[in-house]
Write an enzyme that holds these catalytic residues in place. Structure first.
Site, short mmCIF file in Angstrom:
data_model
loop_
_atom_site.label_atom_id
_atom_site.label_comp_id
_atom_site.label_asym_id
_atom_site.label_seq_id
_atom_site.Cartn_x
_atom_site.Cartn_y
_atom_site.Cartn_z
N GLY A 45 1.08 -1.08 0.00
CA GLY A 45 -0.14 -0.10 0.13
C GLY A 45 0.95 1.19 0.20
N GLN A 50 3.24 9.84 1.13
CA GLN A 50 4.32 9.58 1.77
C GLN A 50 5.00 10.01 -0.12
OE1 GLN A 50 2.45 5.20 2.45
NE2 GLN A 50 4.81 5.42 3.67
N CYS A 108 6.60 -0.21 7.56
CA CYS A 108 5.95 1.23 7.22
C CYS A 108 6.82 1.53 5.91
CB CYS A 108 5.61 2.04 7.82
SG CYS A 108 4.48 3.48 6.80
N LEU A 109 6.89 1.79 4.52
CA LEU A 109 7.92 2.25 3.80
C LEU A 109 8.88 3.11 4.15
CD1 LEU A 109 6.46 1.75 0.32
CD2 LEU A 109 7.98 0.66 1.69
N HIS A 150 -4.21 1.19 7.58
CA HIS A 150 -2.86 1.53 7.91
C HIS A 150 -2.40 3.18 6.42
CE1 HIS A 150 2.05 1.37 8.82
NE2 HIS A 150 1.25 1.81 6.78
N GLU A 151 -3.19 2.45 5.34
CA GLU A 151 -2.54 4.04 4.56
C GLU A 151 -3.96 4.95 4.73
OE1 GLU A 151 -0.37 3.56 2.99
OE2 GLU A 151 -0.09 1.68 3.23
N HIS A 154 -2.45 7.64 7.49
CA HIS A 154 -1.71 8.20 6.12
C HIS A 154 -2.32 9.19 5.64
CE1 HIS A 154 2.47 6.11 6.43
NE2 HIS A 154 1.56 5.11 6.00
#
Length: 192
Positions: A45, A50, A108-109, A150-151, A154
């Site tokens: 995702g 991000q 997480c990236l 999760h996304e 953000h």
């Protein structure tokens, strides 16, 4: 085009993102770049904040999680959302959370090399627009729901570490400081 991923510590990750309309400049290319960036970074995702865009847009591909499981993997039958989803979410808002909260190790990236068990609800009902700006109300469950939540965090200016107990967050402070100062090396391009 592969975009740099915004690292922990950048203020854009803490902003509530803005809604967009079909006239948002370069939206089709941005979505294509987000998919390419997500796959190049081995993500499932990716949210627009991000990639340094404070807009209510994220992409999710939980199909690849199921595709990477071995046929005899006992986890395969554990998740009710198999074979997963691949979707674009624009201007998403949570309508309802449900089911029994469950724990799963998330990463997480934007916060590389840190994984922690996070409790999240089992299901999420979301109102969102797709890339054609058609409105949908849909309920997601299992790993797909977790990735969506999760996304979604953000675009609300939250991170998965915000769900951790205060003591656990405190224990991660030196690692988070290293990420924010660019001391953590990853295989993808990061932006402080």
């Amino acid at each position: 085009m592969i975009l740099p991923i915004v690292a922990y510590g950048n203020p854009i990750l803490r902003k509530v993102a803005e809604e967009i309309d079909p006239d948002y400049p370069g939206l089709e290319q941005l979505i294509a770049d987000m998919w390419e960036t997500m796959y190049a970074s081995n993500g499932v995702g990716l949210a627009a904040p991000q990639v340094n865009k404070s807009i209510r847009l994220f992409v999710v591909d939980s199909q690849q999680v199921f595709e990477s499981m071995e046929p005899d993997d006992e986890d395969r039958d554990k998740y009710p959302d198999a074979p997963g989803i691949k979707k674009v979410f624009i201007n998403a808002y949570i309508k309802e959370l449900g089911g029994t909260p469950w724990s799963y190790s998330e990463g997480c990236l934007s916060i590389p090399k840190i994984r922690e068990d996070v409790q999240r609800p089992e299901t999420v009902t979301l109102e969102y627009e797709d890339e054609s700006f058609e409105l949908h109300t849909e309920t997601f469950t299992g790993l797909s729901a977790r990735i969506i939540l999760h996304e979604y965090d953000h675009i609300e200016g939250k991170l998965f570490i915000d769900h951790l107990p205060p003591l656990r967050r405190k224990l991660l402070q030196s690692k988070l400081k290293d990420i924010a100062s660019g001391k953590v090396k990853v295989h993808y391009k990061m932006m402080l």
